[in-house]
Design an enzyme around this catalytic site. Structure first.
Site, PDB file in Angstrom:
ATOM      1  CB  SER A 140      -0.641  -0.263   0.829  1.00 40.58           C
ATOM      2  OG  SER A 140      -1.879   0.777   1.192  1.00 40.58           O
ATOM      3  CG  HIS A 181      -5.916  -0.934  -1.111  1.00 38.32           C
ATOM      4  ND1 HIS A 181      -5.840  -1.626   0.032  1.00 38.32           N
ATOM      5  CD2 HIS A 181      -4.902  -0.111  -0.617  1.00 38.32           C
ATOM      6  CE1 HIS A 181      -4.943  -2.097   0.434  1.00 38.32           C
ATOM      7  NE2 HIS A 181      -4.445  -0.751   0.836  1.00 38.32           N
TER       8      HIS A 181
END
Length: 225
Positions: A140, A181
């Site tokens: 991330s 994501h």
């Protein structure tokens, strides 16, 4: 040669990491041809060391994914050497980043992460180690920080978490912009907003939690678990 493993959620793609890391250690230039589930691959990682940087998670309330990633690495027999950049000394930062086999940068607030990497000089050491061929693993925020600039992440992270950050220029290890994501809650709307605003002006590479971006030298591939 650059060797990057960029993910959204590390625990969802551990098998891909095992095979990619094994091939990198073996000097395989075709690391994108992965053989998932190879027990020999897992054994080759035992005893390797990783500098694990959880810094992006410091201003966040949700922390379970950091511990989950550490546990995944430890279950592979990898020795996790944690480095909290925001509180570590310059000596500790240099020693761990240069001395361990891999570098892992966890998720959280990308702006806070960039702020702390810049303040401590860890950013330049990470870039140097990547250029020497050390395997870099991003999750991330740890993936986002590789981009040229992180202004586009305003749709996903709070800029206010990094009051001392004076520029959104990031590490610029790659010339594209990961969007982690993608299609996964709670970031569905945020990732769509990023694509809508920047899709025609930036080289975005959206990936879901089950996908990764691997970089070997000038070769870039998106793979599915």
């Amino acid at each position: 040669m650059k060797n990057l493993f960029l993910s959204s959620s590390f625990t969802d793609v551990t098998a891909l990491f095992v095979d990619f890391a094994t091939k990198i250690l073996a000097g395989d230039q075709e690391g994108g041809n992965l053989l998932v589930g190879n027990s020999l691959a897992r054994s080759s990682l035992e005893g390797k060391t990783v500098t694990f940087i959880p810094t992006a998670n410091v201003p966040e309330e949700y922390k379970l994914y950091v511990e989950a990633a550490k546990q995944e690495l430890e279950q592979l027999g990898i020795i996790v050497d944690e480095l909290e950049v925001s509180t570590a000394s310059a000596e500790e930062i240099g020693r761990k980043l240069r001395g361990n086999d891999f570098i892992y940068v966890s998720g959280g607030n990308t702006f806070y992460l960039l702020q702390e990497l810049r303040k401590t000089g860890a950013d330049t050491i990470i870039i140097d180690e990547i250029e020497k061929g050390k395997l870099y693993v991003g999750e991330s925020a740890g993936s986002l920080i590789m981009a040229p600039n992180i202004e586009f992440v305003k749709h996903m992270d709070e800029v206010a978490a990094a009051p001392e950050l004076t520029s959104f220029d990031a590490l610029y290890v790659v010339d594209f912009y990961p969007v982690p994501h993608h299609t996964n809650e709670p970031f569905v709307q945020a990732t769509e907003d990023i694509i809508k605003q920047y899709g025609e002006v930036l080289q975005l590479k959206p990936i879901s939690n089950e996908q990764i971006i691997i970089v070997q030298g000038d070769t870039v591939k998106i793979l599915n678990d």
